[in-house]
Design an enzyme around this catalytic site. Structure first.
Site, PDB file in Angstrom:
ATOM      1  N   ARG A   1      41.716  37.102  47.862  1.00  0.00           N
ATOM      2  CA  ARG A   1      40.767  36.365  47.026  1.00  0.00           C
ATOM      3  C   ARG A   1      40.935  34.870  47.272  1.00  0.00           C
ATOM      4  O   ARG A   1      41.888  34.255  46.789  1.00  0.00           O
ATOM      5  CB  ARG A   1      40.970  36.681  45.541  1.00  0.00           C
ATOM      6  CG  ARG A   1      40.039  35.863  44.644  1.00  0.00           C
ATOM      7  CD  ARG A   1      39.769  36.459  43.267  1.00  0.00           C
ATOM      8  NE  ARG A   1      40.888  36.377  42.366  1.00  0.00           N
ATOM      9  CZ  ARG A   1      40.792  36.546  41.035  1.00  0.00           C
ATOM     10  NH1 ARG A   1      39.611  36.811  40.489  1.00  0.00           N
ATOM     11  NH2 ARG A   1      41.853  36.482  40.271  1.00  0.00           N
TER      12      ARG A   1
ATOM     13  N   ASP B   1      45.829  33.553  32.548  1.00  0.00           N
ATOM     14  CA  ASP B   1      45.511  32.894  33.813  1.00  0.00           C
ATOM     15  C   ASP B   1      44.334  31.951  33.605  1.00  0.00           C
ATOM     16  O   ASP B   1      43.968  31.652  32.463  1.00  0.00           O
ATOM     17  CB  ASP B   1      45.219  33.939  34.901  1.00  0.00           C
ATOM     18  CG  ASP B   1      43.999  34.809  34.568  1.00  0.00           C
ATOM     19  OD1 ASP B   1      43.319  34.552  33.550  1.00  0.00           O
ATOM     20  OD2 ASP B   1      43.726  35.754  35.331  1.00  0.00           O
TER      21      ASP B   1
END
Length: 572
Positions: free
Chosen positions: A195, A479
């Site tokens: 990613r 996150d």
């Protein structure tokens, strides 16, 4: 003292004896680039102790590939980002909302399917998510787990300092090339699904033609140049997760990049496969178009609850009918706007022959309480069973210790690698289903929810200042996605002067600032072990206050932090 610093710096340029090893590496690279005709590039030197990573990754040939990639697509990236801005301004000024646009006749055709994925992507039952490759210990644990794949993450679960970018990409390189101590062979490990950073992120350490380059092009270019051919040999990649896209036009841009890279590296067309993370409300209205643009390179779609919810605030948060209540109390896949979006993703993907995967379980199992571990595992299994029953082809978890019990649950209920056969013909999702947020009788905001959002915001910024992309709070990983929704809700509560459930107080600037001050003092007492810790937490609190009191909503917390002078000065 300042004069001595300047004299020392000047001496280092005039006298080779004063040039550091890192500066020598940088100068050597720039000289070699000049020899092969690459003359308009500026690259920062390696951070201290990262010379090996720098030399391995930033070879003249690899940098040339990245430079050519940037030159080819930089204008397209600019145009795409302008389109984002113009659409947001139009929606804000007109009061309009997104709608299902009539696709082209090619997209409407009921018979087209995406290309079949390789064997290694046929089963996506349990992927690990938010695994930053710069966290070597966690990355190794993930590689040795029984997961189907690893979301090898330079986005939500990663802090993009220069040293972290080099370390993360180097660790992937070491693994792919069979040089990572303690890691299994690539064919015996979970498949790497890389990613890169999202389009809003830059790479400030590399300039081409006097411009800082897009972060995802740097990440993608180096990964493809060094690793793609080895990964391709035995069907191990290159595979990707694509984050924070806002429409089929942006997917088309990635597809063009894939085609260009495969041609330049002499890879067969369709070698690259990518799963698009549906993290923007706009994407829900273009699912067929997204799959069509990526049909040769598609590995399906994935549902990302927190960024998706935050995108509603980012684009429509100034409107009273788009107030998003407490995330802990009112935001879950059981809520209609999120359930509708997941059902639509599953229906669309299965109609086109590709995988649809659910969200990530962020919990972290306690290490010293077996009874509590079992209880949490059972809770996660129950939640993920709902996604299986909806027809999802898998989901993500953060903790590698959750992989085995979820795989066992999957195998006991599904009896197959995926659920592509589940058509979900019963699903009929309207525009209103996607856009109507959950309502609470008294506004939906609680003091506890406000306080929790402040804690998450401060600690996330603090984590970035420490060079870390995630932290654990109350047994769950936080996150950039959860920080995004947290600061979004604080901003919205102030903007709309929301009423707190329980005591009836109005959320004001004064109240938020008081809570930030009080919570910061509490965090300092709990966590600070030095004056540096105190200063870092205090700075983090001030930046959060900046964010949540902005007149206009900053679209991405990560962009705001990365370009903030405090972050630049604090983290290499």
């Amino acid at each position: 003292m300042e004069a001595n610093k300047r004299l020392s710096a000047l001496s280092s340029h005039l006298n080779p004896r004063f040039i550091s090893h890192g500066e020598k590496n940088q100068r050597f690279l720039l000289n070699e680039l000049h020899k092969i005709g690459v003359t308009d590039v500026e690259i920062s030197g390696p951070p201290s102790c990262y010379e090996m990573e720098y030399q391995t990754l930033l070879t003249p040939e690899a940098v040339k590939f990245v430079v050519e990639l940037v030159r080819q697509f930089d204008k397209d990236v600019d145009q795409m980002l302008r389109h984002r801005t113009m659409r947001k301004l139009h929606l804000k000024s007109s009061g309009e909302l997104p709608f299902f646009q009539l696709p082209s006749s090619d997209v409407q055709d009921k018979h087209w399917q995406v290309s079949v994925v390789p064997e290694r992507l046929q089963c996506r039952a349990v992927d690990l998510g938010d695994i930053s490759p710069a966290n070597t210990e966690l990355f190794l644990k993930a590689l040795n787990s029984p997961a189907c794949g690893i979301q090898t993450d330079l986005d939500d679960g990663h802090c993009p300092s220069w040293s972290n970018q080099l370390k993360g990409l180097y660790n992937i390189y070491q693994f792919v090339h069979g040089k990572m101590r303690g890691a299994p062979a690539m064919t015996n490990a979970p498949v790497i699904m890389f990613r890169p950073r999202a389009w809003n992120m830059l790479e400030s350490n590399v300039m081409v033609g006097g411009r800082v380059i897009p972060g995802p092009l740097f990440d993608f270019g180096l990964h493809m140049f060094h690793n793609s051919k080895l990964m391709m040999k035995e069907g191990n990649g290159p595979f990707f997760y694509l984050p924070k896209l806002e429409g089929s036009n942006e997917v088309k841009l990635w597809n063009d990049i894939f085609v260009w890279a495969q041609q330049r590296l002499s890879l067969p067309l369709g070698t690259i496969k990518a799963c698009v993370l549906i993290e923007s409300i706009f994407c829900s209205f273009e699912l067929d178009q997204i799959l069509y643009e990526l049909r040769q390179h598609s590995a399906g779609l994935n549902c990302g609850m927190w960024d998706y919810s935050a995108s509603l605030v980012s684009n429509f948060g100034e409107r009273p009918d788009f107030i998003l209540p407490d995330r802990k109390k009112y935001v879950s896949m059981d809520k209609k706007y999120l359930k509708s979006y997941m059902d639509l993703v599953i229906k669309t993907c299965h109609a086109r022959g590709c995988h649809a995967t659910g969200g990530m379980a962020p919990v972290v199992l306690p290490r010293d309480n077996p009874q509590r571990r079992q209880q949490i595992t059972e809770n996660v299994c129950r939640a993920k069973m709902k996604e299986i029953e909806a027809g999802a082809d898998g989901f993500l978890v953060f903790d590698p210790d959750l992989v085995q019990p979820l795989l066992e649950m999957w195998r006991s209920r599904v009896y197959a690698k995926n659920q592509l056969h589940v058509s979900r013909a019963d699903v009929c999702v309207s525009r209103n289903d996607l856009l109507k947020l959950p309502q609470a009788s008294t506004g939906g905001f609680t003091l506890q929810g406000l306080q929790n959002n402040i804690v998450v915001g401060i600690l996330f910024i603090d984590a970035w200042f420490r060079g870390e992309g995630v932290f654990v709070l109350n047994g769950a990983i936080e996150d950039s996605a959860t920080a995004e929704i947290s600061r979004s809700q604080i901003w919205q509560a102030v903007r709309h002067r929301c009423t707190l459930e329980g005591d009836g107080r109005t959320v004001t600037k004064e109240l938020v600032c008081q809570e930030i001050k009080r919570i910061t003092a509490e965090l300092v007492r709990q966590k600070a072990q030095s004056s540096a810790d105190v200063e870092r937490l205090s700075t983090s609190a001030r930046i959060l206050e900046e964010l949540v009191l902005k007149w206009d909503f900053p679209q991405f917390i990560t962009s705001y932090l990365y370009e903030h002078y405090k972050f630049r000065n604090a983290v290499l």
